[in-house]
Design a protein around this motif. Structure first.
Motif, mmCIF file in Angstrom:
data_model
loop_
_atom_site.group_PDB
_atom_site.id
_atom_site.type_symbol
_atom_site.label_atom_id
_atom_site.label_comp_id
_atom_site.label_asym_id
_atom_site.label_seq_id
_atom_site.Cartn_x
_atom_site.Cartn_y
_atom_site.Cartn_z
ATOM 1 N N ASN A 161 96.499 75.636 43.717
ATOM 2 C CA ASN A 161 98.114 75.889 44.205
ATOM 3 C C ASN A 161 97.836 77.697 44.007
ATOM 4 O O ASN A 161 99.043 78.406 44.338
ATOM 5 N N ARG A 178 102.590 76.645 50.290
ATOM 6 C CA ARG A 178 102.834 74.530 50.530
ATOM 7 C C ARG A 178 103.287 74.051 50.564
ATOM 8 O O ARG A 178 104.980 75.080 50.969
ATOM 9 N N TYR A 181 104.859 68.513 48.340
ATOM 10 C CA TYR A 181 104.129 67.115 48.594
ATOM 11 C C TYR A 181 102.707 66.965 48.196
ATOM 12 O O TYR A 181 102.068 66.471 48.061
ATOM 13 N N PHE A 182 101.769 68.450 49.217
ATOM 14 C CA PHE A 182 100.260 68.484 48.889
ATOM 15 C C PHE A 182 100.192 70.252 48.142
ATOM 16 O O PHE A 182 100.845 70.592 47.789
ATOM 17 N N SER A 183 98.426 70.246 48.020
ATOM 18 C CA SER A 183 98.049 71.258 47.315
ATOM 19 C C SER A 183 98.327 71.908 48.454
ATOM 20 O O SER A 183 98.668 72.255 50.095
ATOM 21 N N TRP A 185 97.595 75.698 50.810
ATOM 22 C CA TRP A 185 96.667 76.556 51.736
ATOM 23 C C TRP A 185 95.835 77.810 50.838
ATOM 24 O O TRP A 185 96.927 78.600 51.452
#
Length: 494
Positions: A161, A178, A181-183, A185
């Motif tokens: 992150n 980002r 809910y997700f790591s 970009w």
């Protein structure tokens, strides 16, 4: 240029489009090379909007990350077995400047293609990416305060992150863009919407974009909402969208905002100034293959439904032809595109292409045309050019069992479009994998003693029915799995 109540939009991956054209021309193509015949074709198909995806300038930093990222590269190789390095240009959403990429012809070429579109009654939509920039955006050097900063501890504990960037005043840890809910970009850096200066700078960017097009599709628009931003980054951000959309429209009246939006936040985006919001919920329900959830979705008021962007595929979703079996594909398209709202189509959808192309790539594989899919969409687009379904009044209809114990009535969706001239179109879909029957209740009180003709606009069927019977019981339908009708309804003396 009048906009219909229920317009149609066509999304084009600009870089892929120009790569195909370059192969034909034998030289690099720009926006100026797009043939008049192709623009004429899109206008004749009945579109109101052309969305040119990925026209903005990108840089070498994001491109290098795209080329080196092992997981992404594996995906690229699957889609393009003959992958070349030059096919990986970097994500069109890792933007270094809201100026047109020189390889596409620059801002002047965009102005010319915009005018060519307007000459044909077409509006131009472009991208706006509010959440993040490319890592080599000039602000990373000049205004690091615009970005979410981290610590060495953050970088050590969550390297997925955070990243270290070099600035004029030394190295600094910044967050990747980002969602919660997700790591992150890794080809982006996260803008800090808790900083009013960041918000004002992004408004300035959007005001410049608004001078170059007629509307924007706002990427992941919900990520800058105060509660979402706080959930992601632990800091509260002031509202961004209401003032932003208002200021843009003060300068450019009628400018259109479309939100890529998830998590049932569509109504919130409408309230904050968006004309349209993605209707991902209907897409998911249709993909699941059950009529009742889709029908209940259409219970919503028209003040809400008219402002939804309804789609079956786009650059983020898998191809419709690869997701929906053939007959289900057609039934889902009838539900999607003959419902109220913005009708949102994607380049390649009409030919039945099955390979989704990453926005990091500038080339697509050559795929054969699925002529059955193509013929279906030709018929559907002809219906969508009908003024009755572009500007008419929409009304959901009740479906009743054909006899006691006939459970298949629950497999149906039906509605009526009515024009101010009195023209009517009845749409009825058996959204199931089984033969289904029902009576469709029509809102007509004056059918007694008349004959009613139902002529299918999507096929050869035509039926004459006794108006008294239709008024009392409804129109009886008995249709094969995933079957549908789009009837022109006309009454005449018996």
């Amino acid at each position: 240029m009048l906009n219909p109540l229920h317009p149609s939009l066509y999304q084009v991956n600009t870089r892929v489009w120009l790569t195909r054209l370059s192969e034909t021309l034998g030289r690099p193509a720009t926006l100026d090379d797009l043939p008049d015949a192709e623009l004429d074709r899109l206008a004749a198909m009945g579109f109101d909007w052309i969305w040119l995806l990925s026209v903005w300038r990108t840089g070498p930093a994001a491109q290098q990350i795209s080329r080196a990222h092992a997981e992404w590269r594996h995906e690229f190789q699957e889609k393009l077995p003959d992958l070349r390095e030059e096919d990986i240009a970097g994500s069109g959403f890792a933007i270094t400047s809201y100026t047109v990429h020189p390889g596409l012809g620059g801002d002047a070429a965009l102005a010319r293609i915009r005018q060519r579109l307007r000459d044909r009654g077409l509006r131009l939509m472009l991208d706006f990416v509010p959440n993040h920039t490319a890592p080599d955006h000039p602000w990373v050097q000049e205004h690091q305060e615009y970005f979410v900063a981290g610590t060495e501890s953050d970088l050590a504990q969550a390297p997925q992150n955070y990243t270290r960037v070099k600035g004029r005043h030394g190295d600094r840890v910044l967050a990747f863009g980002r969602d919660p809910y997700f790591s992150g970009w890794p080809d982006t850096v996260q803008l800090d919407y808790s900083n009013p200066a960041t918000q004002e700078a992004m408004r300035g960017e959007l005001l410049r974009i608004a001078e170059q097009c007629d509307g924007v599709r706002c990427d992941m628009a919900m990520l800058v909402l105060p509660d979402v931003f706080e959930r992601t980054w632990g800091r509260r951000a002031p509202l961004f969208w209401p003032e932003t959309t208002a200021r843009v429209r003060e300068r450019v009246p009628g400018f259109c905002f479309m939100a890529e939006i998830y998590w049932d936040l569509e109504s919130s985006m409408h309230q904050q100034g968006f004309d349209y919001a993605y209707d991902k919920r209907l897409y998911d329900r249709l993909r699941d293959g059950h009529a009742r959830p889709a029908r209940e979705h259409l219970f919503a008021g028209l003040d809400y439904q008219n402002r939804l962007a309804r789609f079956m595929e786009n650059h983020d979703e898998p191809r419709a032809a690869a997701t929906f079996p053939s007959q289900m594909h057609q039934a889902a398209a009838i539900v999607t595109y003959l419902s109220p709202g913005l009708r949102f189509f994607h380049d390649g959808q009409f030919e039945g292409r099955r390979t989704r192309i990453s926005p990091h790539l500038v080339r697509a594989p050559i795929e054969p045309v699925d002529h059955e899919v193509q013929r279906f969409y030709e018929r559907l687009l002809a219906v969508l050019r009908d003024p009755t379904v572009r500007n008419g009044e929409w009304r959901l209809l009740e479906c009743a069992p054909a006899w006691d114990g006939n459970w298949t009535w629950d497999c149906w969706l039906a509605w009526l479009w009515t024009a101010t001239t009195g023209e009517q179109r009845l749409v009825a879909i058996n959204y199931s994998g089984n033969q289904s029957q029902c009576y469709v209740r029509l809102p007509h009180a004056d059918l007694a003693g008349r004959s009613v003709r139902f002529k299918d606009l999507m096929g050869p069927d035509a039926y004459d029915r006794d108006g008294t019977d239709v008024a009392s019981r409804g129109l009886y339908l008995d249709v094969a799995p995933w079957g549908f009708n789009v009837f022109d309804v006309k009454t005449r003396p018996a």
